[in-house]
Scaffold this active site. Structure first.
Site, short mmCIF file in Angstrom:
data_model
loop_
_atom_site.label_atom_id
_atom_site.label_comp_id
_atom_site.label_asym_id
_atom_site.label_seq_id
_atom_site.Cartn_x
_atom_site.Cartn_y
_atom_site.Cartn_z
N GLY A 90 -39.56 -18.90 55.91
CA GLY A 90 -40.30 -18.81 57.19
C GLY A 90 -41.42 -19.83 57.23
O GLY A 90 -41.50 -20.75 56.41
N PHE A 91 -42.30 -19.64 58.18
CA PHE A 91 -43.38 -20.62 58.44
C PHE A 91 -44.35 -20.72 57.25
O PHE A 91 -44.41 -21.75 56.56
CB PHE A 91 -44.08 -20.20 59.74
N ASP A 142 -32.03 -9.57 51.39
CA ASP A 142 -32.92 -8.69 52.17
C ASP A 142 -33.85 -7.96 51.20
O ASP A 142 -33.36 -7.38 50.21
CB ASP A 142 -32.02 -7.70 52.93
N ILE A 143 -35.14 -7.94 51.48
CA ILE A 143 -36.05 -7.22 50.57
C ILE A 143 -35.82 -5.70 50.60
O ILE A 143 -36.30 -4.99 49.74
CB ILE A 143 -37.56 -7.52 50.82
N THR A 195 -52.41 -9.33 57.33
CA THR A 195 -52.92 -9.96 58.55
C THR A 195 -54.23 -9.33 59.01
O THR A 195 -54.46 -8.13 58.79
CB THR A 195 -51.85 -9.81 59.65
N ASP A 196 -55.02 -10.14 59.73
CA ASP A 196 -56.25 -9.59 60.33
C ASP A 196 -55.94 -8.57 61.41
O ASP A 196 -56.83 -7.82 61.84
CB ASP A 196 -57.13 -10.73 60.89
N GLU A 197 -54.68 -8.52 61.87
CA GLU A 197 -54.35 -7.59 62.96
C GLU A 197 -54.45 -6.13 62.52
O GLU A 197 -54.53 -5.24 63.36
CB GLU A 197 -52.95 -7.89 63.51
N TYR A 201 -46.25 -4.04 65.37
CA TYR A 201 -46.34 -5.03 64.28
C TYR A 201 -47.50 -4.71 63.36
O TYR A 201 -47.33 -4.59 62.14
CB TYR A 201 -46.49 -6.45 64.86
N LYS A 244 -47.53 -3.55 59.36
CA LYS A 244 -48.21 -4.32 58.29
C LYS A 244 -49.23 -3.43 57.58
O LYS A 244 -49.36 -3.48 56.35
CB LYS A 244 -48.90 -5.55 58.87
N ARG A 261 -49.87 -9.32 77.80
CA ARG A 261 -49.15 -8.55 76.77
C ARG A 261 -49.72 -7.12 76.78
O ARG A 261 -50.94 -6.96 76.75
CB ARG A 261 -49.41 -9.23 75.42
P1 NAD Z 1 -42.06 -15.95 59.89
O1 NAD Z 1 -41.59 -15.00 60.94
O2 NAD Z 1 -42.13 -17.41 60.21
O3 NAD Z 1 -41.15 -15.82 58.59
C1 NAD Z 1 -40.77 -14.58 58.06
C2 NAD Z 1 -39.72 -14.88 56.99
O4 NAD Z 1 -39.33 -13.62 56.40
C3 NAD Z 1 -38.43 -15.49 57.56
O5 NAD Z 1 -38.01 -16.54 56.73
C4 NAD Z 1 -37.43 -14.35 57.54
O6 NAD Z 1 -36.10 -14.78 57.39
C5 NAD Z 1 -37.91 -13.55 56.34
N1 NAD Z 1 -37.53 -12.13 56.41
C6 NAD Z 1 -37.67 -11.28 57.45
N2 NAD Z 1 -37.19 -10.07 57.12
C7 NAD Z 1 -36.75 -10.15 55.84
C8 NAD Z 1 -36.16 -9.24 54.93
N3 NAD Z 1 -35.91 -7.97 55.32
N4 NAD Z 1 -35.84 -9.66 53.71
C9 NAD Z 1 -36.08 -10.94 53.31
N5 NAD Z 1 -36.62 -11.85 54.13
C10 NAD Z 1 -36.97 -11.46 55.38
O7 NAD Z 1 -43.45 -15.39 59.40
P2 NAD Z 1 -44.81 -16.13 59.02
O8 NAD Z 1 -45.57 -16.40 60.25
O9 NAD Z 1 -44.51 -17.18 58.06
O10 NAD Z 1 -45.56 -14.93 58.27
C11 NAD Z 1 -45.37 -14.72 56.88
C12 NAD Z 1 -46.20 -13.53 56.45
O11 NAD Z 1 -47.57 -13.77 56.73
C13 NAD Z 1 -45.86 -12.24 57.17
O12 NAD Z 1 -45.94 -11.18 56.26
C14 NAD Z 1 -46.93 -12.11 58.23
O13 NAD Z 1 -47.16 -10.76 58.56
C15 NAD Z 1 -48.11 -12.73 57.54
N6 NAD Z 1 -49.09 -13.38 58.40
C16 NAD Z 1 -48.72 -14.28 59.34
C17 NAD Z 1 -49.70 -14.94 60.08
C18 NAD Z 1 -49.37 -15.97 61.12
O14 NAD Z 1 -50.26 -16.44 61.80
N7 NAD Z 1 -48.14 -16.39 61.27
C19 NAD Z 1 -51.04 -14.65 59.86
C20 NAD Z 1 -51.38 -13.71 58.88
C21 NAD Z 1 -50.39 -13.09 58.15
O1 DAU Z 2 -53.72 -12.80 63.58
C1 DAU Z 2 -52.66 -13.00 62.69
C2 DAU Z 2 -51.36 -12.82 63.44
O2 DAU Z 2 -51.25 -13.95 64.31
C3 DAU Z 2 -50.14 -12.71 62.55
O3 DAU Z 2 -50.25 -11.54 61.76
C4 DAU Z 2 -48.86 -12.64 63.41
O4 DAU Z 2 -47.72 -12.63 62.58
C5 DAU Z 2 -48.83 -13.86 64.30
O5 DAU Z 2 -47.72 -13.76 65.17
C6 DAU Z 2 -50.11 -13.96 65.12
O6 DAU Z 2 -50.20 -12.89 66.09
P1 DAU Z 2 -50.70 -13.15 67.59
O7 DAU Z 2 -50.15 -12.11 68.46
O8 DAU Z 2 -52.16 -13.38 67.63
O9 DAU Z 2 -49.98 -14.59 67.82
P2 DAU Z 2 -49.21 -15.20 69.06
O10 DAU Z 2 -48.94 -16.62 68.70
O11 DAU Z 2 -48.08 -14.37 69.51
O12 DAU Z 2 -50.34 -15.17 70.17
C7 DAU Z 2 -51.59 -15.80 69.98
C8 DAU Z 2 -52.43 -15.55 71.21
O13 DAU Z 2 -51.84 -16.22 72.33
C9 DAU Z 2 -52.50 -14.09 71.60
O14 DAU Z 2 -53.79 -13.80 72.13
C10 DAU Z 2 -51.44 -13.96 72.68
C11 DAU Z 2 -51.48 -15.30 73.36
N1 DAU Z 2 -50.18 -15.76 73.92
C12 DAU Z 2 -49.08 -15.69 73.14
C13 DAU Z 2 -47.85 -16.11 73.62
C14 DAU Z 2 -46.62 -16.04 72.74
C15 DAU Z 2 -50.12 -16.26 75.21
O15 DAU Z 2 -51.15 -16.32 75.92
N2 DAU Z 2 -48.91 -16.66 75.69
C16 DAU Z 2 -47.77 -16.61 74.95
O16 DAU Z 2 -46.69 -16.98 75.46
#
Ligand code: NAD
Ligand code: DAU
Length: 343
Positions: A11-12, A60-61, A126-128, A150, A154, A273
């Site tokens: 993933g990301f 799958d975990i 996550t901070d969420e 979500y 978490k 949302r």
């Molecule tokens: P992402 O959605 O880009 O990637 C998630 C990855 O997990 C994918 O590669 C997916 O294939 C894999 N996955 C999903 N379900 C699975 C399973 N059952 N078994 C094995 N693999 C599985 O997510 P991301 O944005 O990279 O986030 C990674 C972690 O960081 C998550 O735990 C998320 O909650 C946390 N996080 C994300 C953000 C953010 O801003 N993106 C911020 C804080 C914390």
């Molecule tokens: O804060 C950490 C979290 O950040 C992670 O735990 C999550 O995995 C990650 O998805 C992210 O959550 P958010 O809901 O904050 O992210 P998202 O990119 O979906 O949205 C960011 C902000 O932008 C939020 O206030 C919603 C707004 N938004 C989002 C989308 C997709 C829009 O205004 N328009 C949109 O189309």
């Protein structure tokens, strides 16, 4: 820390973590275990595909036997769990998969950590989980106040980690990150969605009034923070990792348009949302006390991110062309009103 299992490493954030670890250390083995859901993408791992210290498994975990096999085969001593369902809007549509992976999957990994006696398992959270914070900054021992399926899932994973530390002495740490931005982020999340839509001259759908606050952090700062916690964090402890800076969504949106030299008329205010958290803000002093420091401010982080999506259009165009992406886009956005006149 020698043999590291990186779950969700396709993933990301997970893939950025894999790159960073293999670039930084030559005495570790990185084993990626990933289900390759819609968000998992092997293209994210192309730069390390031939690295002799890297191995990939599709899995799958939630499948304990498969996890167990990989743990045994690679003598795993460290688990970093990135695997999760991660998109808030999808959790409002189909929460079941979030509970399955983010809670039950975490439990499966904790059982594996206990059985195999790992040195460390870090849960990437996550901070969420703190919920919206209208004033001040969240500290690690603040009450959890989740508001979306979500964040509730978490939080369930986090609480299970703490339970395994307290009950069974499993050496866990929990890191709580803020909104990450950077290369390889799936274009459902707001920043890659807005950059790619702008490049396609499509509207940028801003939820509600766009005045929600997020702590947008460059992904590599987050990854370095996780590495620091793995090396210096205390068992059973939680560490917030964020930039400590806040930006409204509309400022972020205009920054993207400005960097791309695109008009603000692409902004489309749409129905909000449900349960949209207004603000997140982290106190990151505990992670800083370990010696970690955020390096990218918002301007630098967004500029680096925009540059990557401009230079890697094949990556995101391939994702956006897929039927499942287009179906999701339609499902999430088609029914929302456009409210530009009300702002
Ligand atoms: P992402 O959605 O880009 O990637 C998630 C990855 O997990 C994918 O590669 C997916 O294939 C894999 N996955 C999903 N379900 C699975 C399973 N059952 N078994 C094995 N693999 C599985 O997510 P991301 O944005 O990279 O986030 C990674 C972690 O960081 C998550 O735990 C998320 O909650 C946390 N996080 C994300 C953000 C953010 O801003 N993106 C911020 C804080 C914390
Ligand atoms: O804060 C950490 C979290 O950040 C992670 O735990 C999550 O995995 C990650 O998805 C992210 O959550 P958010 O809901 O904050 O992210 P998202 O990119 O979906 O949205 C960011 C902000 O932008 C939020 O206030 C919603 C707004 N938004 C989002 C989308 C997709 C829009 O205004 N328009 C949109 O189309």
């Amino acid at each position: 820390m020698k043999n590291i299992l990186v779950t969700g490493g396709a993933g990301f954030i997970g893939s950025n973590f894999v790159h960073m670890m293999l670039d930084t250390y030559d005495d570790i083995e990185v084993i990626v275990y990933d289900k390759l859901t819609y968000a998992g993408n092997l293209d994210n791992l192309i730069p390390v595909a031939d690295n002799p210290h890297y191995t990939f498994y599709k899995g799958d975990i939630c499948h304990a036997n498969n996890v167990d096999e990989v743990m045994k085969k690679h003598k795993i001593d460290t688990i970093v769990n990135f695997a999760a369902e991660t998109h808030v809007d999808r959790s409002l549509m189909e929460p079941g998969g979030f509970i399955q992976t983010d809670v039950y999957g975490t439990y499966v990994l904790l059982e594996a950590a206990k059985k195999h006696g790992v040195e460390r398992m870090n849960q990437v959270s996550t901070d969420e989980v703190y919920g919206q914070v209208l004033e001040g900054r969240s500290k690690e021992n603040d009450r959890l106040h989740t508001r979306s399926p979500y964040s509730a899932s978490k939080a369930g994973g986090d609480l299970m980690c703490q339970a395994y530390y307290t009950s069974f002495n499993v050496p866990v740490t929990i890191t709580r990150g803020s909104n990450n931005i950077g290369q390889y982020q799936y274009p459902e999340k707001v920043v890659p969605l807005f950059i790619s839509n702008a490049l396609e001259d499509k509207p940028l759908p801003v939820y509600g009034d766009g005045l929600q606050m997020r702590d947008y952090q460059y992904v590599l700062d987050h990854c370095r923070g996780i590495d620091m916690v793995l090396r210096k964090g205390m068992h059973g402890e939680i560490y917030n990792i964020g930039s400590g800076m806040e930006t409204t969504n509309i400022v972020m949106t205009k920054a993207i348009l400005h960097l791309l030299n695109k008009p603000e008329s692409l902004i489309q205010y749409i129905t909000d949302r449900p349960g949209h958290d207004r603000r997140y803000a982290l106190d990151v002093s505990k992670a800083q006390a370990l010696g970690w420091k955020n390096e990218y401010d918002f301007e630098r982080a967004i500029a680096a991110t925009v540059k990557w999506y401009v230079e890697n259009q094949d990556w995101w165009r391939k994702v956006k062309e897929k039927k499942d992406y287009q179906e999701y886009y339609q499902r999430n956005y088609a029914g929302r009103d456009i409210k530009n006149d009300k702002i």
